[in-house]
Scaffold this active site. Structure first.
Site, PDB file in Angstrom:
ATOM      1  CB  CYS A  71      28.730  14.833 -26.176  1.00 16.47           C
ATOM      2  SG  CYS A  71      27.832  16.406 -26.231  1.00 16.47           S
TER       3      CYS A  71
ATOM      4  CG  HIS B 111      24.489  12.201 -25.493  1.00 13.91           C
ATOM      5  ND1 HIS B 111      25.605  11.908 -24.750  1.00 13.91           N
ATOM      6  CD2 HIS B 111      24.490  13.544 -25.667  1.00 13.91           C
ATOM      7  CE1 HIS B 111      26.258  13.018 -24.475  1.00 13.91           C
ATOM      8  NE2 HIS B 111      25.618  14.021 -25.025  1.00 13.91           N
TER       9      HIS B 111
END
Length: 482
Positions: A331, A428
Site C-alpha cells: 500500500c 492488505h
C-alpha cells in the site's frame, strides 16, 4: 436495547481483548451477540463486505461473535495523520479531515450517527457488548462525549470498569476514576474487573476487597495474563515489537513508520517459527542479514517517506538490493518504492510532489476517492490464490506495472521490477492466506511452517473465551444487560 459496556481506566488496558473474549463466550452460549465501539482511534483498519472501513479490533470482535464485520460496529473511526490532525471516518466512509481542536465541534453530529448505528445493531441482536475508548476518567473531554460515559448515559447502558494491574497502581486507577466522575456517571458503573494479573490472583484478595469497599461497586473477577493475546491483531501501533520473536533462518525486516497502518499484515510472519521478523525502529539500521525488507502501509505516505530518509533507510535499502535482497512494499510502502508521489490537492499533507525511492518504475497520483474493497486474486509469479482487502487513495502506473504482483477480477494489482527482487502491492491481509504465504516465501528460497493462520486465530478466541469464563463472573456480566 440489551447491552453492557466495558470501559477502561486508561488506554491499552485490554478492553478490546475483553470484548472479543466476551463475544466469543456469548456465541458459545448460543447468544446472538455483536460488538460495538462508538469511537475508535486507530490506523489499523478493516474493510467490511459492504465496502466501508472500521477499526481492526472490531473486525476481530465480529469474528469472535461469528459475524462479518459491519460499519455499524464502529461508526466513528479517527485515523491520525499527524500529531494534531486526523481523518474522520463515519459509518465506514471518509467524512472530513479535522484538527484536534476542531473535533469537539463535530461531536453533536457524530453522536447522531453513533446512536443510529447502535439502534440498528441492537435491533438485530440479542446482546451488544460495547467497548469504550481511552479512559472513563477523561473529565476534560466529558462535554459532548460519544465514546465513554456520554454514550453510556445517553443509552442507559451499564458499565464495567476494567483496570490493568500489569502497569501498576490499579487500586488508584479504579478508586481514582470514581473520585473524578460526577454523580450521574458514577451511577452508570455497575462494577469493576482487574485485568492482566501475573502470578497467583489470591495475592490480590486484600486489594480487591479494598476497591469494592472504597467504591461501593461489585467486582466481577480478576483476569490472569492471557499469554496468547499477542497472536490476535493489535489495535495500536504502540504494541509493535513487543511480541515474542522466533529465531527462524529466513530474516524479514519491517520498517516501523510513525504513521504505520494495517501493521497486522505481518502477524502471520511474526507467528511463524521458521521465520524471523525484526521491526526496525527509529534510529536503527536495517539489518544487513535481512533476506526480505517490507515497507508496510502508512496513513501519511509522503511524511513517512521523509521519515524513512531521515533514518538513512533509503541508503540501507539501496545496499540491501545490491546484495541481492528482496523488497516488498504494501500500500503506502508500495507507493514509496516508485519514482514520485504527486499530490496536487494536498490529500496526503501539503500540496506538492515527493520524490520516491526509485526502486520501481512507477508513479503515484493522489486522488480524493478512496478505494475500499475486499479482493480475491491470484499471485501472478506463482499462481497461488490470495484474498485480501484494499484501502487506499492514489492511482499508480508505470512500466513495472506490466509485471503485476496480483491479478484481480477486472484489473491487475501492483508491480514487480525487471529482476523480480522489488515488489509492490495494494493488497492488505495477503499473508493470512496459507497457500499464498507458502508459495511467496518458497519463491524467495524459504520454507515456512504448516500452521494455518486463520484456524489459529479461531483457536485463540476459543481459548480466550474459556479464560474469561474461568476467571470472571460471566453470568453476572451478561445479566447486567438491559
Amino acid at each position: 436495547m440489551p447491552a453492557v459496556m466495558i470501559q477502561g481506566t486508561g488506554s491499552n488496558v485490554g478492553k478490546s481483548l475483553l470484548v472479543a473474549g466476551l463475544c466469543r463466550a456469548a456465541r458459545k452460549r448460543g447468544i446472538n451477540v455483536a460488538p460495538f465501539k462508538p469511537q475508535n482511534m486507530s490506523n489499523n483498519a478493516a474493510v467490511c463486505p459492504e465496502g466501508g472501513e472500521i477499526g481492526r479490533a472490531q473486525a476481530v470482535q465480529a469474528e469472535a461473535a461469528g459475524l462479518a464485520p459491519h460499519v455499524d460496529m464502529n461508526p466513528v473511526l479517527i485515523k491520525p495523520e499527524s500529531s494534531t490532525g486526523a481523518q474522520i471516518v463515519v459509518q465506514g466512509a471518509r467524512l472530513t479531515r479535522a484538527e484536534a481542536q476542531d473535533y469537539q465541534g463535530l461531536k453533536p453530529r457524530l453522536l447522531a450517527a453513533v446512536q443510529d448505528s447502535f439502534a440498528r445493531l441492537s435491533a438485530q441482536h440479542d446482546l451488544v457488548i460495547v467497548e469504550g475508548a481511552g479512559s472513563a476518567a477523561e473529565v476534560n473531554l466529558r462535554k459532548g462525549d460519544i465514546a465513554n460515559m456520554g454514550f453510556a448515559c445517553a443509552e442507559n447502558i451499564p458499565v464495567i470498569l476494567a483496570g490493568d494491574i500489569d502497569r501498576g497502581g490499579v487500586i488508584a486507577q479504579i478508586v481514582g476514576t470514581k473520585a473524578v466522575l460526577d454523580d450521574q456517571d458514577r451511577a452508570q458503573i455497575a462494577g469493576f474487573l482487574i485485568n492482566r494479573f501475573r502470578g497467583d490472583p489470591r495475592l490480590f484478595d486484600d486489594g480487591y476487597r479494598y476497591i469494592a469497599e472504597q467504591t461501593g461497586w461489585r467486582g466481577f473477577g480478576v483476569v490472569p495474563w492471557f499469554g496468547d493475546a499477542w497472536k490476535l491483531p493489535a489495535e495500536d501501533g504502540v504494541d509493535l515489537g513487543k511480541t515474542p520473536t522466533h529465531a527462524g533462518a529466513f530474516h524479514v525486516a519491517a520498517l516501523a513508520f510513525p504513521r504505520i497502518s494495517n501493521f497486522d499484515d505481518l502477524d502471520p510472519i511474526a507467528q511463524d517459527p521458521k521465520l524471523r521478523l525484526t521491526w526496525v525502529e527509529a534510529g536503527r539500521v536495517i539489518p544487513a542479514d535481512a533476506d526480505l525488507v517490507i515497507l508496510p502501509g502508512s496513513k501519511s505516505t509522503r511524511a513517512d517517506l521523509e521519515f524513512l530518509r531521515a533514518q538513512g533507510w533509503d541508503v540501507d535499502l539501496a545496499a540491501h538490493r545490491r546484495r541481492g535482497g528482496a523488497i516488498l512494499g504494501l500500500c503506502g510502502g508500495y507507493q514509496m518504492l516508485g519514482r514520485r508521489i504527486s499530490d496536487p490537492e494536498g490529500l496526503d499533507g501539503a500540496v506538492g510532489v515527493t520524490e520516491g525511492l526509485g526502486l520501481l518504475e512507477i508513479e503515484t497520483l493522489m486522488r480524493p476517492k478512496k478505494r475500499l474493497a475486499l479482493s480475491a486474486a491470484h499471485h501472478v509469479p506463482t499462481g497461488a490464490a490470495v484474498s485480501g482487502y484494499e484501502i487506499h487513495m492514489g492511482e499508480t502506473s508505470g512500466p513495472d506495472c506490466t509485471r503485476p504482483f496480483a491479478a484481480l477480477t477486472g484489473h491487475k494489482d501492483g508491480a514487480i521490477s525487471a529482476d523480480g527482487r522489488v515488489m509492490g502491492s495494494y493488497l492488505h491481509g495477503l499473508f493470512q492466506e496459507d497457500g499464498f504465504r507458502t508459495a511467496f516465501f518458497a519463491g524467495l528460497g524459504a520454507e515456512i511452517s504448516a500452521v494455518g493462520y486463520r484456524a489459529q486465530i479461531g483457536a485463540v478466541l476459543d481459548d480466550l473465551a474459556q479464560h474469561l469464563e474461568t476467571h470472571l463472573d460471566v453470568d453476572a456480566i451478561f445479566d447486567l444487560a438491559r
